[in-house]
Design an enzyme around this catalytic site. Sequence first.
Site, PDB file in Angstrom:
ATOM      1  CG  ASN A 100      -1.826   1.120   1.330  1.00  0.00           C
ATOM      2  OD1 ASN A 100      -1.425   2.244   1.058  1.00  0.00           O
ATOM      3  ND2 ASN A 100      -3.054   0.882   1.714  1.00  0.00           N
ATOM      4  CG  ASP A 116      -2.964   4.642   0.810  1.00  0.00           C
ATOM      5  OD1 ASP A 116      -3.031   4.464  -0.418  1.00  0.00           O
ATOM      6  OD2 ASP A 116      -3.812   4.189   1.616  1.00  0.00           O
ATOM      7  CG  HIS A 117       0.922   6.281   4.799  1.00  0.00           C
ATOM      8  ND1 HIS A 117       0.035   7.301   5.100  1.00  0.00           N
ATOM      9  CD2 HIS A 117       0.341   5.140   5.216  1.00  0.00           C
ATOM     10  CE1 HIS A 117      -1.018   6.790   5.711  1.00  0.00           C
ATOM     11  NE2 HIS A 117      -0.857   5.481   5.789  1.00  0.00           N
ATOM     12  CG  HIS A 168      -8.066   4.145   1.324  1.00  0.00           C
ATOM     13  ND1 HIS A 168      -8.213   3.989   2.681  1.00  0.00           N
ATOM     14  CD2 HIS A 168      -9.280   4.557   0.873  1.00  0.00           C
ATOM     15  CE1 HIS A 168      -9.454   4.287   3.035  1.00  0.00           C
ATOM     16  NE2 HIS A 168     -10.115   4.649   1.954  1.00  0.00           N
ATOM     17  NE  ARG A 171      -9.093   8.576   4.634  1.00  0.00           N
ATOM     18  CZ  ARG A 171      -9.408   7.745   5.641  1.00  0.00           C
ATOM     19  NH1 ARG A 171      -8.727   6.642   5.832  1.00  0.00           N
ATOM     20  NH2 ARG A 171     -10.382   8.037   6.462  1.00  0.00           N
ATOM     21  NE  ARG A 203      -7.268  11.501   5.835  1.00  0.00           N
ATOM     22  CZ  ARG A 203      -7.793  10.914   6.916  1.00  0.00           C
ATOM     23  NH1 ARG A 203      -7.079  10.048   7.599  1.00  0.00           N
ATOM     24  NH2 ARG A 203      -9.001  11.182   7.315  1.00  0.00           N
ATOM     25  CG  HIS A 204      -3.375   8.993   1.780  1.00  0.00           C
ATOM     26  ND1 HIS A 204      -4.233   8.310   0.962  1.00  0.00           N
ATOM     27  CD2 HIS A 204      -3.599   8.549   3.042  1.00  0.00           C
ATOM     28  CE1 HIS A 204      -4.945   7.468   1.698  1.00  0.00           C
ATOM     29  NE2 HIS A 204      -4.602   7.603   2.972  1.00  0.00           N
ATOM     30  CD  GLU A 244      -6.820  -0.371   1.068  1.00  0.00           C
ATOM     31  OE1 GLU A 244      -6.146  -1.348   1.410  1.00  0.00           O
ATOM     32  OE2 GLU A 244      -6.737   0.744   1.617  1.00  0.00           O
ATOM     33  CB  THR A 261      -5.452   4.636   9.780  1.00  0.00           C
ATOM     34  OG1 THR A 261      -5.362   3.576   8.826  1.00  0.00           O
ATOM     35  CG2 THR A 261      -5.533   4.037  11.183  1.00  0.00           C
ATOM     36  CB  THR A 262      -9.260   1.848   7.504  1.00  0.00           C
ATOM     37  OG1 THR A 262      -8.841   2.571   6.350  1.00  0.00           O
ATOM     38  CG2 THR A 262     -10.613   1.239   7.244  1.00  0.00           C
ATOM     39  CD  GLU A 284      -7.148  -6.282   3.188  1.00  0.00           C
ATOM     40  OE1 GLU A 284      -7.260  -6.232   1.947  1.00  0.00           O
ATOM     41  OE2 GLU A 284      -6.426  -5.515   3.839  1.00  0.00           O
ATOM     42  CG  HIS A 302      -5.340  -1.596   9.460  1.00  0.00           C
ATOM     43  ND1 HIS A 302      -4.909  -1.023  10.626  1.00  0.00           N
ATOM     44  CD2 HIS A 302      -5.804  -0.585   8.700  1.00  0.00           C
ATOM     45  CE1 HIS A 302      -5.129   0.274  10.589  1.00  0.00           C
ATOM     46  NE2 HIS A 302      -5.666   0.576   9.415  1.00  0.00           N
ATOM     47  N   GLY A 303      -1.878  -2.605   9.945  1.00  0.00           N
ATOM     48  CA  GLY A 303      -0.994  -2.525  11.103  1.00  0.00           C
ATOM     49  C   GLY A 303       0.110  -3.564  11.136  1.00  0.00           C
ATOM     50  N   GLY A 355       1.165  -1.442   4.361  1.00  0.00           N
ATOM     51  CA  GLY A 355       1.554  -0.116   3.903  1.00  0.00           C
ATOM     52  C   GLY A 355       2.408   0.666   4.869  1.00  0.00           C
TER      53      GLY A 355
HETATM   54  N1  PXP Z   1      -5.857  -3.121   4.090  1.00  0.00           N
HETATM   55  C1  PXP Z   1      -6.822  -2.182   4.172  1.00  0.00           C
HETATM   56  C2  PXP Z   1      -8.187  -2.541   3.753  1.00  0.00           C
HETATM   57  C3  PXP Z   1      -6.524  -0.877   4.616  1.00  0.00           C
HETATM   58  O1  PXP Z   1      -7.504   0.045   4.698  1.00  0.00           O
HETATM   59  C4  PXP Z   1      -5.189  -0.557   4.950  1.00  0.00           C
HETATM   60  C5  PXP Z   1      -4.840   0.837   5.379  1.00  0.00           C
HETATM   61  O2  PXP Z   1      -5.131   1.712   4.344  1.00  0.00           O
HETATM   62  C6  PXP Z   1      -4.224  -1.566   4.830  1.00  0.00           C
HETATM   63  C7  PXP Z   1      -4.589  -2.839   4.424  1.00  0.00           C
HETATM   64  C8  PXP Z   1      -2.778  -1.315   5.138  1.00  0.00           C
HETATM   65  O3  PXP Z   1      -2.637  -0.997   6.489  1.00  0.00           O
HETATM   66  P1  PXP Z   1      -1.252  -0.458   7.032  1.00  0.00           P
HETATM   67  O4  PXP Z   1      -0.974   0.814   6.302  1.00  0.00           O
HETATM   68  O5  PXP Z   1      -1.497  -0.270   8.482  1.00  0.00           O
HETATM   69  O6  PXP Z   1      -0.228  -1.512   6.737  1.00  0.00           O
END
Ligand code: PXP
Length: 254
Positions: A10, A12-13, A46, A48, A52-53, A76, A106-107, A157, A200-201, A222
Amino acid sequence: MSARVRLGVNIDHVATIRNARGGAYPDPVRAAIVALEAGADGITAHLREDRRHISDGDIEKLAMMLRERGRPLNLEMAVTQEMLSIALRHRPHAVCLVPERREERTTEGGLDVVGGHNWITPFVTKLREAGARVSLFIAADEQQIEAAARTGAEVIELHTGAFCDAAREGDGEGAARALAALRRAATLARGLGLEVHAGHGIDYETVSPVAAIPEVVELNIGHFLIGEAIFVGLREAVAEMRRRIDAAHPESAP
Ligand code: PXP
């Protein structure tokens, strides 16, 4: 089940850092290419509602680059009409429907498919008709999984945030409980014919137990990778994550 767990990076950042100065650097498309070269199977982004990103232009460029390379884009997005029309325009390989609140950092949780079933199902149908593999981002909850299967989505997911947070905070019991819930959820989902992804995380410490869940075929990671890129570079960060996933998953012989 596929032989090796796919890694979606991911990016995004990368856009978050770019947007801090409002210019074009660093370019998320360049980061996506490095991630692919280092062992990512696909790219996740993602878009959004508040932009924002990732921007609309980023999605356009990413979609083009990935199409040229024959690699999947996992878009996403929130369950809104605006996002649906963007997705139908770009026809990404995959769409992951996520909950979205403007004030969240974040989500924060999974999609409420039980409560939002009638709202979500037509989105799933339209996206599938357009050729996208539709995934629903949900908590490891039996009722949510059963509701997800009823929408016609092919994939769920599983939200790994509760497990990763507990593990990072040194809460061994909480982490074990959350991991057991992820395992049960994966088995239930697979039994209902759903493909199982997780994300996520996730970081270097938490990736192995999640990748070791036999039903999990894709991880989306991500924030940690982009953070780690500051210290070791994105190529090395993705390559190390790839190595850990391959070492952990029972069927991950390359
Ligand atoms: N999967 C989904 C559905 C997400 O919304 C995110 C965060 O945008 C991620 C995975 C990746 O999460 P992280 O950035 O915490 O690794």
